[in-house]
Design an enzyme around this catalytic site. Structure first.
Site, mmCIF file in Angstrom:
data_model
loop_
_atom_site.group_PDB
_atom_site.id
_atom_site.type_symbol
_atom_site.label_atom_id
_atom_site.label_comp_id
_atom_site.label_asym_id
_atom_site.label_seq_id
_atom_site.Cartn_x
_atom_site.Cartn_y
_atom_site.Cartn_z
ATOM 1 C CG HIS A 32 6.468 -2.623 -2.109
ATOM 2 N ND1 HIS A 32 6.666 -1.613 -1.200
ATOM 3 C CD2 HIS A 32 5.422 -3.325 -1.619
ATOM 4 C CE1 HIS A 32 5.800 -1.706 -0.221
ATOM 5 N NE2 HIS A 32 5.029 -2.740 -0.449
ATOM 6 C CG ASN A 70 6.652 1.343 -3.892
ATOM 7 O OD1 ASN A 70 6.162 0.223 -3.764
ATOM 8 N ND2 ASN A 70 7.658 1.777 -3.151
ATOM 9 C CG ASP A 128 7.851 -9.120 3.995
ATOM 10 O OD1 ASP A 128 6.990 -9.619 4.736
ATOM 11 O OD2 ASP A 128 7.583 -8.333 3.086
ATOM 12 C CD GLU A 177 10.256 -0.444 -0.792
ATOM 13 O OE1 GLU A 177 9.394 -0.154 -1.653
ATOM 14 O OE2 GLU A 177 10.087 -0.247 0.411
#
Ligand code: PGA
Length: 242
Positions: free
Chosen positions: A138, A136, A67, A143
């Protein structure tokens, strides 16, 4: 999923580096998927040492990063281009043209994403993908969401991720709100995956990745459907696993 319980962050990093080095040794033309964040920094340091001491050669290898932030130039110190250069590539012998990080400055982001996937496909697909995990759950910048993403795509970052990443910027306002990320589908196409987690704040996410219901609300849980995942956790991150 194979799980390695490491005694410490250093131990986790060394075990991960050994897997990358073994892949490069076994197949000098390996295609690697690399990740940024605090977690893999120790692995990169170990790999630099292994490369320097044992001469493991990456000159025929290729890399794709997961990313990049939208709007950051490659020479921006907060960009993932710069992260990879500073922590890893400057010490290694990858050929520059074989290092790939999404272009956060691309004028046409959907086109950049499609091109990134095409380049991965044309290279033959990723042999070994390194992943961290967010609190979380991810992976990459995928996400929690209503569905699993497929290819590389543009992401609007969750406020929890913006807060978590603010430590790398002078203020939370400076954290970009958008990113380009390889999708879950693209990650799942890697032949082998190494997932790294360190620290107690990752313990719940790790638990969900291993034992949770497979759900796009906990993106890492999809790794339960991948045939060749090695999870390496230190004691704190693995505390909820048996
Ligand atoms: P971290 O980030 O390694 O900085 O904890 C991991 C991630 O968010 O994927």
């Amino acid at each position: 999923m194979r799980i390695l319980f490491a005694d410490s962050y250093e131990d986790m990093s060394l075990e991960a580096a050994k897997l990358v080095a073994a892949e490069a040794w076994h197949n000098p033309q390996s295609i690697f998927g690399f990740a940024t964040g605090d977690t893999p920094i120790g692995m990169y340091q170990c790999l630099v040492e292994i490369h320097q001491h044992f001469g493991i050669d990456f000159s025929q290898a290729t890399s794709f990063n997961l990313d990049e932030y939208v709007g950051l130039a490659p020479d921006n110190p907060q960009s993932y281009h710069a992260f990879m250069q500073n922590h890893f590539f400057q010490y290694m012998n990858f050929r520059r043209e074989c290092i790939h990080v999404p272009n956060g400055l691309a004028e046409n982001i959907p086109e950049e994403c499609a091109q990134y996937d095409k380049t991965i496909r044309e290279a033959g697909g990723i042999d070994l993908q390194i992943l961290g995990i967010g609190r979380n759950a991810h992976i990459g910048f995928n996400e929690p969401a209503d569905g699993f993403t497929r290819g590389t795509h543009e992401v609007i970052l969750k406020s929890s991720t913006i807060q978590a990443n603010a430590r790398f910027f002078s203020s939370v306002e400076d954290v970009p709100r958008r990113a380009i990320s390889m999708g879950i589908g693209a990650i799942m196409q890697a032949k082998r995956i190494v997932l790294l987690a360190s620290g107690s704040e990752k313990a719940e996410a790790v638990y969900k990745a291993v034992h949770g219901l497979v759900s796009s609300q906990a993106p890492a849980s999809v790794l339960q459907f991948h045939p060749a995942v090695t999870l390496i956790v230190d004691k704190a991150a693995g505390a909820k696993l048996q």
